[in-house]
Enzyme design. Structure first.
Site, PDB file in Angstrom:
ATOM      1  N   HIS A 241      -9.537  -0.873  30.042  1.00  0.00           N
ATOM      2  CA  HIS A 241      -9.288  -2.238  29.575  1.00  0.00           C
ATOM      3  C   HIS A 241     -10.427  -3.213  29.911  1.00  0.00           C
ATOM      4  O   HIS A 241     -11.017  -3.840  29.026  1.00  0.00           O
ATOM      5  CB  HIS A 241      -8.012  -2.790  30.228  1.00  0.00           C
ATOM      6  CG  HIS A 241      -6.786  -2.003  29.965  1.00  0.00           C
ATOM      7  ND1 HIS A 241      -6.171  -1.974  28.741  1.00  0.00           N
ATOM      8  CD2 HIS A 241      -6.032  -1.213  30.781  1.00  0.00           C
ATOM      9  CE1 HIS A 241      -5.083  -1.217  28.815  1.00  0.00           C
ATOM     10  NE2 HIS A 241      -4.986  -0.736  30.037  1.00  0.00           N
TER      11      HIS A 241
HETATM   12  C1  BDR Z   1      -4.909  -5.218  32.668  1.00  0.00           C
HETATM   13  O1  BDR Z   1      -3.953  -5.180  33.724  1.00  0.00           O
HETATM   14  C2  BDR Z   1      -4.496  -4.539  34.855  1.00  0.00           C
HETATM   15  O2  BDR Z   1      -3.681  -3.473  35.229  1.00  0.00           O
HETATM   16  C3  BDR Z   1      -5.851  -4.026  34.473  1.00  0.00           C
HETATM   17  O3  BDR Z   1      -6.780  -4.192  35.529  1.00  0.00           O
HETATM   18  C4  BDR Z   1      -6.231  -4.833  33.258  1.00  0.00           C
HETATM   19  O4  BDR Z   1      -6.958  -5.977  33.608  1.00  0.00           O
HETATM   20  C5  BDR Z   1      -4.436  -4.319  31.533  1.00  0.00           C
HETATM   21  O5  BDR Z   1      -3.223  -4.778  31.008  1.00  0.00           O
END
Ligand code: BDR
Ligand code: CA
Length: 316
Positions: A241
């Site tokens: 992500h």
């Molecule tokens: C986001 O939520 C966190 O778990 C990750 O670091 C990322 O920024 C994904 O939904």
């Protein structure tokens, strides 16, 4: 050179994005600000200092928010099953890191740094939006002084990951996210529409670690728990992500985007949902009117993004 302040809650995918930003030759990380999210802010700050030390990153670290901007919101459990109890996949991390923190709180660090570099700073925010909203509240003028704000968060035409309609970073502080989306600065929203299809397999990362230096080997080690978590959604791999937001900084051409006013639902069963009113679509008067048009990513050339991450991480 892109001057970046990295606002983060490390976090496994946060760690990969940090190494990407640090190693990319066109990026100068001028500050790291921490926020609660993947773990408490004490833990995410300790993790940021740990990664700074291990990876020899010169940027100062400023500790940020530990509660939502609306302090009346109920606290939630940390997502230990995703990022481990310590936020870094349960690898061994010393309890404290003997490195100084910037004396300012994160939002103040952001204000001062933006004011010292008018028109130049790119805020890359990959955790809850609390620090950014606090900075805007304290000094609204920074909106016109920031170059742009690239966030990882939200989802528009795909489901959420913490509820059917909401993504974790936005759901973690919806009021803050709504402040950020509706402010008079340029926001680029890199959400699940593109990050959930940008995956790196365990073997691809393993091959990188075999070729790479100690930094990449550390990243490989701390990612294993996160990859195990993702087996429900990815074939022996993980969604990267936060790195997608980092990639946008240097390679926006890999993304397809639309523009429009973005709002965040605050409360109710759709708490934390992000909704765009695409420019040019006509609706009766409503809550999106008169707000700045932001950029929302709807497509990505995932393989090219993954290869860019690999090539950048392998530049030692
Ligand atoms: C986001 O939520 C966190 O778990 C990750 O670091 C990322 O920024 C994904 O939904
Ligand atoms: Ca994150």
């Amino acid at each position: 050179m892109h001057k970046v302040i990295y606002d983060t809650d490390p976090g496994v995918d946060d760690a990969m994005a940090l190494l990407f930003l640090h190693r990319h030759p066109e990026i100068d990380v001028i500050g790291i600000t921490t926020v609660f999210g993947n773990a408490s802010v004490e833990t995410t700050t300790r993790n940021a200092l740990f990664l700074k030390r291990e990876w020899d990153i010169p940027a100062p670290v400023a500790k940020g928010a530990s509660v939502t901007i609306d302090a009346a919101r109920a606290e939630r459990e940390w997502p230990a099953m995703v990022h481990g109890d310590n936020g870094l996949g349960n690898i061994e991390v010393p309890h404290t890191i003997d490195l100084p923190l910037d004396p300012r709180p994160a939002h103040r660090f952001i204000i001062d740094t933006v004011r010292a570099n008018p028109g130049e700073v790119r805020l890359v925010a990959v955790g809850r939006m609390t620090n950014l909203a606090m900075a805007l509240k304290e000094d609204p003028e920074i909106a016109v002084l920031v170059k742009d704000v690239v966030i990882m968060g939200g989802n528009f035409y795909v489901p959420g990951n913490v509820s059917p309609v909401a993504e974790a970073n936005i759901h973690g502080d919806p009021e803050a996210a709504d402040i950020v989306m509706t402010a008079a600065w340029k926001v680029v929203v890199i959400g699940l529409d593109v990050t959930s299809i940008t995956t790196m397999s365990r073997s691809y990362l393993g091959a990188m670690a075999a070729k790479g230096d100690a930094a990449v080997k550390l990243l490989d080690g701390l990612s294993q728990h996160y990859i195990d978590f993702y087996t429900h959604a990815v074939d022996d791999g993980m969604m990267v992500h936060d790195s997608c937001a980092a990639v946008y900084v240097v390679a926006p051409e890999l993304f397809t985007t639309i523009t429009g006013a973005v709002r965040v639902v605050c409360g109710g069963i759709a708490d934390g949902q992000t909704v765009i009113k695409p420019d040019g679509r006509r609706f009766p008067p409503g809550d999106w009117d008169g707000l700045p048009s932001q950029i929302v990513a709807t497509g990505i050339e995932s393989e090219k993004a993954i290869d860019l991450i690999r090539d950048t991480l392998l530049r030692a």
